[in-house]
Design a protein around this motif. Structure first.
Motif, PDB file in Angstrom:
ATOM      1  N   LEU A  70     -39.563  41.172  41.692  1.00 47.51           N
ATOM      2  CA  LEU A  70     -38.380  42.028  41.546  1.00 47.51           C
ATOM      3  C   LEU A  70     -37.816  41.940  40.129  1.00 47.51           C
ATOM      4  O   LEU A  70     -37.459  42.954  39.522  1.00 47.51           O
ATOM      5  N   LEU A  71     -37.735  40.713  39.597  1.00 49.59           N
ATOM      6  CA  LEU A  71     -37.243  40.535  38.224  1.00 49.59           C
ATOM      7  C   LEU A  71     -38.152  41.245  37.224  1.00 49.59           C
ATOM      8  O   LEU A  71     -37.669  41.893  36.290  1.00 49.59           O
ATOM      9  N   ASN A  72     -39.458  41.136  37.423  1.00 46.77           N
ATOM     10  CA  ASN A  72     -40.404  41.786  36.511  1.00 46.77           C
ATOM     11  C   ASN A  72     -40.300  43.303  36.587  1.00 46.77           C
ATOM     12  O   ASN A  72     -40.363  43.983  35.557  1.00 46.77           O
ATOM     13  N   MET A  73     -40.140  43.850  37.797  1.00 46.59           N
ATOM     14  CA  MET A  73     -39.994  45.304  37.931  1.00 46.59           C
ATOM     15  C   MET A  73     -38.718  45.772  37.245  1.00 46.59           C
ATOM     16  O   MET A  73     -38.726  46.783  36.533  1.00 46.59           O
ATOM     17  N   HIS A  74     -37.646  45.042  37.456  1.00 44.35           N
ATOM     18  CA  HIS A  74     -36.374  45.417  36.834  1.00 44.35           C
ATOM     19  C   HIS A  74     -36.499  45.382  35.309  1.00 44.35           C
ATOM     20  O   HIS A  74     -36.033  46.309  34.623  1.00 44.35           O
ATOM     21  N   GLN A  75     -37.132  44.364  34.791  1.00 48.43           N
ATOM     22  CA  GLN A  75     -37.322  44.268  33.338  1.00 48.43           C
ATOM     23  C   GLN A  75     -38.186  45.416  32.823  1.00 48.43           C
ATOM     24  O   GLN A  75     -37.879  45.996  31.784  1.00 48.43           O
ATOM     25  N   ALA A  76     -39.242  45.755  33.542  1.00 52.60           N
ATOM     26  CA  ALA A  76     -40.097  46.871  33.128  1.00 52.60           C
ATOM     27  C   ALA A  76     -39.298  48.164  33.096  1.00 52.60           C
ATOM     28  O   ALA A  76     -39.414  48.952  32.144  1.00 52.60           O
ATOM     29  N   LEU A  77     -38.471  48.387  34.098  1.00 54.90           N
ATOM     30  CA  LEU A  77     -37.649  49.597  34.135  1.00 54.90           C
ATOM     31  C   LEU A  77     -36.641  49.615  32.991  1.00 54.90           C
ATOM     32  O   LEU A  77     -36.371  50.673  32.415  1.00 54.90           O
ATOM     33  N   ARG A  78     -36.119  48.458  32.631  1.00 53.05           N
ATOM     34  CA  ARG A  78     -35.171  48.377  31.509  1.00 53.05           C
ATOM     35  C   ARG A  78     -35.855  48.683  30.182  1.00 53.05           C
ATOM     36  O   ARG A  78     -35.229  49.205  29.262  1.00 53.05           O
ATOM     37  N   ILE A  79     -37.131  48.347  30.072  1.00 50.23           N
ATOM     38  CA  ILE A  79     -37.885  48.638  28.850  1.00 50.23           C
ATOM     39  C   ILE A  79     -38.210  50.128  28.769  1.00 50.23           C
ATOM     40  O   ILE A  79     -38.108  50.748  27.714  1.00 50.23           O
ATOM     41  N   VAL A  80     -38.579  50.720  29.896  1.00 58.25           N
ATOM     42  CA  VAL A  80     -39.005  52.115  29.927  1.00 58.25           C
ATOM     43  C   VAL A  80     -37.833  53.083  29.795  1.00 58.25           C
ATOM     44  O   VAL A  80     -37.931  54.096  29.106  1.00 58.25           O
ATOM     45  N   PHE A  81     -36.734  52.774  30.459  1.00 57.51           N
ATOM     46  CA  PHE A  81     -35.588  53.691  30.486  1.00 57.51           C
ATOM     47  C   PHE A  81     -34.400  53.113  29.713  1.00 57.51           C
ATOM     48  O   PHE A  81     -34.053  51.952  29.890  1.00 57.51           O
ATOM     49  N   SER A  82     -33.762  53.951  28.907  1.00 59.99           N
ATOM     50  CA  SER A  82     -32.565  53.505  28.200  1.00 59.99           C
ATOM     51  C   SER A  82     -31.302  53.834  28.996  1.00 59.99           C
ATOM     52  O   SER A  82     -30.263  53.227  28.795  1.00 59.99           O
ATOM     53  N   ASN A  83     -31.409  54.777  29.908  1.00 61.36           N
ATOM     54  CA  ASN A  83     -30.273  55.209  30.713  1.00 61.36           C
ATOM     55  C   ASN A  83     -30.148  54.324  31.959  1.00 61.36           C
ATOM     56  O   ASN A  83     -31.069  54.275  32.778  1.00 61.36           O
ATOM     57  N   PRO A  84     -29.021  53.632  32.146  1.00 60.12           N
ATOM     58  CA  PRO A  84     -28.842  52.759  33.318  1.00 60.12           C
ATOM     59  C   PRO A  84     -29.014  53.472  34.653  1.00 60.12           C
ATOM     60  O   PRO A  84     -29.469  52.870  35.624  1.00 60.12           O
TER      61      PRO A  84
END
Length: 133
Positions: A70-84
């Protein structure tokens, strides 16, 4: 040997921090308590106990590994998307790629099956490299 011991961290501190982080992430993705329980493989009573008294949190190696995904997925999404909003909403969006077949990533992982969590995590991580599928 347990994951906590292998990593050199205190098992209680790791479980408590991991549960809090995973619960916050799942909540930001719009998960219900029941979905979170399935994904983390926690009983209803343990889930609510850990939320009220985090210092009582105990997680198995399987549960810690789920937290890690879950932490890794969240981090990947934070890298890919700049919009919260995209970071929070992506997991609930329907996807038409072959693996997802019109389901959202969240619909797949809420089964609680470790293999489903692994496969979705692998695909979300691939977004970092511009790959998807």
């Amino acid at each position: 040997m347990s994951l906590a011991k292998e990593s050199g961290f205190d098992a209680k501190a790791l479980a408590m921090a991991g549960f809090k982080a995973a619960d916050n992430i799942l909540s930001s993705w719009g998960c219900t308590a029941q979905q979170s329980q399935h994904i983390l493989k926690l009983s209803k009573s343990s889930y609510h106990k850990f939320k009220v008294t985090p210092e009582t949190t105990k997680l198995s190696d399987d549960q810690l590994e789920r937290v890690s995904y879950l932490l890794n997925m969240h981090q990947a999404l934070r890298i890919v998307f700049s919009n919260p909003v995209n970071i929070s909403n992506f997991m609930g969006m329907k996807n038409n790629n072959d693996y997802f077949s019109g389901r959202s990533p969240l619909e797949i992982i809420e089964s609680g099956k470790f293999g489903d969590l692994y496969e979705v995590a692998r695909r979300v991580d691939a977004l970092r490299g511009g790959l998807w599928g």
